[in-house]
Motif scaffolding. Structure first.
Motif, PDB file in Angstrom:
ATOM      1  N   GLY A   1       2.012   8.609  12.521  1.00  0.00           N
ATOM      2  CA  GLY A   1       3.452   8.558  12.314  1.00  0.00           C
ATOM      3  C   GLY A   1       3.780   8.009  10.942  1.00  0.00           C
ATOM      4  O   GLY A   1       3.124   8.323   9.948  1.00  0.00           O
ATOM      5  N   ALA A   2       4.805   7.174  10.882  1.00  0.00           N
ATOM      6  CA  ALA A   2       5.221   6.588   9.610  1.00  0.00           C
ATOM      7  C   ALA A   2       4.117   5.682   9.059  1.00  0.00           C
ATOM      8  O   ALA A   2       3.316   5.110   9.799  1.00  0.00           O
ATOM      9  CB  ALA A   2       6.511   5.798   9.808  1.00  0.00           C
ATOM     10  N   PHE A   3       4.094   5.571   7.732  1.00  0.00           N
ATOM     11  CA  PHE A   3       3.127   4.676   7.110  1.00  0.00           C
ATOM     12  C   PHE A   3       3.452   3.218   7.437  1.00  0.00           C
ATOM     13  O   PHE A   3       4.631   2.835   7.476  1.00  0.00           O
ATOM     14  CB  PHE A   3       3.150   4.846   5.588  1.00  0.00           C
ATOM     15  N   PRO A   4       2.452   2.396   7.690  1.00  0.00           N
ATOM     16  CA  PRO A   4       2.689   0.963   7.890  1.00  0.00           C
ATOM     17  C   PRO A   4       3.362   0.350   6.660  1.00  0.00           C
ATOM     18  O   PRO A   4       3.182   0.815   5.532  1.00  0.00           O
ATOM     19  CB  PRO A   4       1.281   0.392   8.095  1.00  0.00           C
ATOM     20  N   ARG A   5       4.096  -0.700   6.886  1.00  0.00           N
ATOM     21  CA  ARG A   5       4.836  -1.348   5.808  1.00  0.00           C
ATOM     22  C   ARG A   5       3.923  -1.793   4.675  1.00  0.00           C
ATOM     23  O   ARG A   5       4.250  -1.655   3.486  1.00  0.00           O
ATOM     24  CB  ARG A   5       5.580  -2.559   6.367  1.00  0.00           C
ATOM     25  N   ALA A   6       2.743  -2.284   5.003  1.00  0.00           N
ATOM     26  CA  ALA A   6       1.811  -2.758   3.968  1.00  0.00           C
ATOM     27  C   ALA A   6       1.371  -1.609   3.066  1.00  0.00           C
ATOM     28  O   ALA A   6       1.177  -1.789   1.856  1.00  0.00           O
ATOM     29  CB  ALA A   6       0.597  -3.418   4.612  1.00  0.00           C
ATOM     30  N   VAL A   7       1.202  -0.414   3.650  1.00  0.00           N
ATOM     31  CA  VAL A   7       0.805   0.752   2.866  1.00  0.00           C
ATOM     32  C   VAL A   7       1.940   1.167   1.931  1.00  0.00           C
ATOM     33  O   VAL A   7       1.720   1.455   0.749  1.00  0.00           O
ATOM     34  CB  VAL A   7       0.415   1.919   3.797  1.00  0.00           C
ATOM     35  N   LEU A   8       3.162   1.195   2.443  1.00  0.00           N
ATOM     36  CA  LEU A   8       4.312   1.560   1.616  1.00  0.00           C
ATOM     37  C   LEU A   8       4.529   0.561   0.489  1.00  0.00           C
ATOM     38  O   LEU A   8       4.813   0.949  -0.656  1.00  0.00           O
ATOM     39  CB  LEU A   8       5.562   1.657   2.482  1.00  0.00           C
ATOM     40  N   ASP A   9       4.378  -0.710   0.793  1.00  0.00           N
ATOM     41  CA  ASP A   9       4.569  -1.738  -0.234  1.00  0.00           C
ATOM     42  C   ASP A   9       3.546  -1.569  -1.355  1.00  0.00           C
ATOM     43  O   ASP A   9       3.892  -1.648  -2.547  1.00  0.00           O
ATOM     44  CB  ASP A   9       4.443  -3.132   0.380  1.00  0.00           C
TER      45      ASP A   9
ATOM     46  N   ALA B   1      -6.199   6.769 -10.257  1.00  0.00           N
ATOM     47  CA  ALA B   1      -5.465   5.881 -11.154  1.00  0.00           C
ATOM     48  C   ALA B   1      -4.472   5.017 -10.392  1.00  0.00           C
ATOM     49  O   ALA B   1      -3.970   4.019 -10.930  1.00  0.00           O
ATOM     50  CB  ALA B   1      -4.732   6.698 -12.217  1.00  0.00           C
ATOM     51  N   PHE B   2      -4.180   5.399  -9.153  1.00  0.00           N
ATOM     52  CA  PHE B   2      -3.205   4.671  -8.347  1.00  0.00           C
ATOM     53  C   PHE B   2      -3.832   3.955  -7.145  1.00  0.00           C
ATOM     54  O   PHE B   2      -3.398   2.851  -6.801  1.00  0.00           O
ATOM     55  CB  PHE B   2      -2.134   5.646  -7.835  1.00  0.00           C
ATOM     56  N   VAL B   3      -4.783   4.589  -6.497  1.00  0.00           N
ATOM     57  CA  VAL B   3      -5.317   4.061  -5.240  1.00  0.00           C
ATOM     58  C   VAL B   3      -6.455   3.089  -5.518  1.00  0.00           C
ATOM     59  O   VAL B   3      -7.460   3.451  -6.129  1.00  0.00           O
ATOM     60  CB  VAL B   3      -5.805   5.210  -4.334  1.00  0.00           C
ATOM     61  N   ARG B   4      -6.289   1.861  -5.070  1.00  0.00           N
ATOM     62  CA  ARG B   4      -7.300   0.831  -5.243  1.00  0.00           C
ATOM     63  C   ARG B   4      -8.323   0.920  -4.121  1.00  0.00           C
ATOM     64  O   ARG B   4      -7.956   0.908  -2.943  1.00  0.00           O
ATOM     65  CB  ARG B   4      -6.671  -0.553  -5.212  1.00  0.00           C
ATOM     66  N   PRO B   5      -9.622   1.022  -4.445  1.00  0.00           N
ATOM     67  CA  PRO B   5     -10.649   1.083  -3.397  1.00  0.00           C
ATOM     68  C   PRO B   5     -10.558  -0.107  -2.450  1.00  0.00           C
ATOM     69  O   PRO B   5     -10.471  -1.258  -2.885  1.00  0.00           O
ATOM     70  CB  PRO B   5     -11.960   1.052  -4.188  1.00  0.00           C
ATOM     71  N   GLY B   6     -10.537   0.203  -1.153  1.00  0.00           N
ATOM     72  CA  GLY B   6     -10.456  -0.854  -0.158  1.00  0.00           C
ATOM     73  C   GLY B   6      -9.055  -1.365   0.103  1.00  0.00           C
ATOM     74  O   GLY B   6      -8.847  -2.191   0.996  1.00  0.00           O
ATOM     75  N   GLY B   7      -8.072  -0.886  -0.660  1.00  0.00           N
ATOM     76  CA  GLY B   7      -6.694  -1.326  -0.480  1.00  0.00           C
ATOM     77  C   GLY B   7      -6.038  -0.657   0.716  1.00  0.00           C
ATOM     78  O   GLY B   7      -6.626   0.181   1.400  1.00  0.00           O
TER      79      GLY B   7
END
Length: 472
Positions: free
Chosen positions: A29-37, A93-99
């Motif tokens: 469903g919707a992305f978790p808040r931590a992912v959106l932040d 360039a945007f996605v941090r490994p393990g983030g």
């Protein structure tokens, strides 16, 4: 174009059905808040490359309305050949490994498309915003430089991180019209020229592109319809540039003995023998020495017997998957439908594996070690992508089935003209393809493969998404 139309006053019920399809398939469903932040944060602070290629006049070519623009191209004519510049969105360039965004993407695997919208791999602030190669905006990209000879054969390839700026967002119909009317600029004219050369080379190496119409759900005029759509030549040209890049990436990873490939085993001999017998029964020419790919390239899906052969021969293209390796190359490194080793690297906004394969290629091209976090992730990717691909395929087929059943629900007992495109081994039924409306469904009875028949609708149940016919 033949289509099946659903009246504009009932889309709410269909949309509820699409929601049920998504729920049954286990789509997130919707992305978790931590992912959106985290996505909103990294959208503002990407790791920008030192190389600036914003002076190159890249353009994107995608379906109308697309916002998740993975690729942009610029083509040049060289003395004795061509140069392909192919910019691919640099998700790394945007996605941090393990983030948080990375972990969520590994759960999703790929973007899943429904008639009501998409369930994206990444939050839209990235996939349709900061990371998308939207026109007029400077964006980090993995830029492939691929040189070809005058026949379109690969001479050399390199890839590096660079900043790019797309000049314009084009769609396939525009590109096709520009080429057909002689108004294409240099890049679009070369796209047609290089694309045609690469199609010819695909035939030579035994690659396969099935010339079959796509059955798709379209929202138009306040309702949904199903349509058969034959891809434009411009789509084939554009696809050839993506295939070329994937082949260059695969060669690079194989040389470095690390990476992840998209593979398809060669057809089993008994399946090949069966398809040859089907070709003979349907009067489909199969010259001595010709490969399956060379046979299908000349077929017309509007001819009933050839449409049936194309459907029956799909058995030869089953079994695609991914293989990761770190060390000796895998025993199966080729993709039978491509006719060469191949990798997915051109759609990282929509497909997880592309980001990892791109990171491998960037490291190899720079003469640097593959990042540890990428190397560790390779082994898990084949299972992740197989699961997400299966889920996406299930959703697509279920949505088509739902629209077919819903649109035909009040037409029980009616007769339709159809072509028999598949029969069961027992001879008690198979599949028929209706010309109008655009339906492919199960039919009972002793069906003559490749022949036109009249069928009667016996079942159309939106609740079970089942449509069934019998010989009239």
């Amino acid at each position: 174009m033949s289509s099946i139309q659903v009246a504009g006053d009932v889309p709410a019920r269909l949309e509820d059905g699409f929601t049920r399809v998504a729920r049954e398939a286990g789509l997130p469903g919707a992305f978790p808040r931590a992912v959106l932040d985290e996505a909103e944060w990294v959208a503002e602070v990407p790791r920008l490359p030192g190389k600036d290629l914003t002076d190159l006049p890249f353009v994107t070519v995608d379906p109308p309305g697309s916002m998740d623009l993975d690729q942009a191209l610029h083509l040049e004519r060289l003395r004795g050949g061509f140069r392909v510049w192919y910019a691919v969105a640099d998700v790394g360039a945007f996605v941090r490994p393990g983030g948080a965004v990375d972990r969520e993407a590994r759960e999703r695997g790929e973007t899943v498309y429904l008639p009501t919208g998409s369930v994206p791999l990444h939050p839209r602030v990235l996939s349709e915003g900061a990371a998308s190669l939207l026109p007029g905006a400077a964006r980090p990209a993995a830029v492939w430089r691929i040189d070809l000879d005058a026949e379109g054969r690969l001479v050399g390839a390199d890839v590096q991180r660079a900043l790019v700026r797309s000049r314009e967002r084009l769609d396939y119909a525009y590109v096709q019209a520009a080429v057909d009317t002689g108004t294409a600029d240099a890049t679009l004219g070369l796209l047609a020229e290089i694309g045609a050369l690469r199609v010819r080379l695909e035939r030579e190496r035994g690659g396969v592109t099935l010339p079959t119409p796509e059955q798709e759900v379209v929202f138009a005029g306040g309702g949904y319809r199903l349509a058969y759509r034959l891809p434009l030549p411009a789509e084939a040209w554009n696809a050839q540039i993506s295939l070329l890049t994937g082949m260059a990436a695969a060669a690079m990873m194989l040389d470095a003995e690390i990476g992840v490939l998209r593979v398809l085993p060669p057809p089993r001999q008994d399946d090949l023998d069966k398809v040859r017998r089907v070709a003979a029964a349907l009067d489909v020419p199969w010259p001595d020495g010709a490969s399956y790919g060379q046979v299908v390239h000349g077929l017309d899906p509007k001819v009933p017997r050839q449409a049936a052969f194309l459907q029956e021969s799909r058995v030869l293209l089953r079994g695609a998957g991914y293989v990761a390796f770190d060390g000796a190359p895998p025993a199966l490194a080729d993709h039978a439908a491509v006719g060469a080793p191949y990798a997915h690297v051109t759609a990282p906004l929509r497909r997880l594996v592309d980001r990892y394969a791109t990171e491998v290629c960037l490291a190899v091209a720079a003469g640097e070690p593959v990042p540890v976090e990428v190397e560790k992730a390779l082994e898990e990717l084949p299972a992740l992508m197989t699961a997400s691909g299966r889920r996406a395929g299930t959703v697509e087929r279920a949505c088509v089935d739902l629209v077919e059943a819903f649109a035909l629900r009040d037409r029980l007992g009616e007769s339709f003209d159809a072509t028999v495109i598949d029969v069961t081994a027992r001879g008690d039924g198979g599949q028929v393809q209706l010309a109008d409306p655009a339906v492919i469904a199960r039919c009972d009875g002793a069906l003559p493969l490749g022949e036109r028949v009249t069928v009667r609708l016996t079942r159309a149940d939106p609740a079970t998404r089942e449509v069934r016919f019998t010989l009239a």
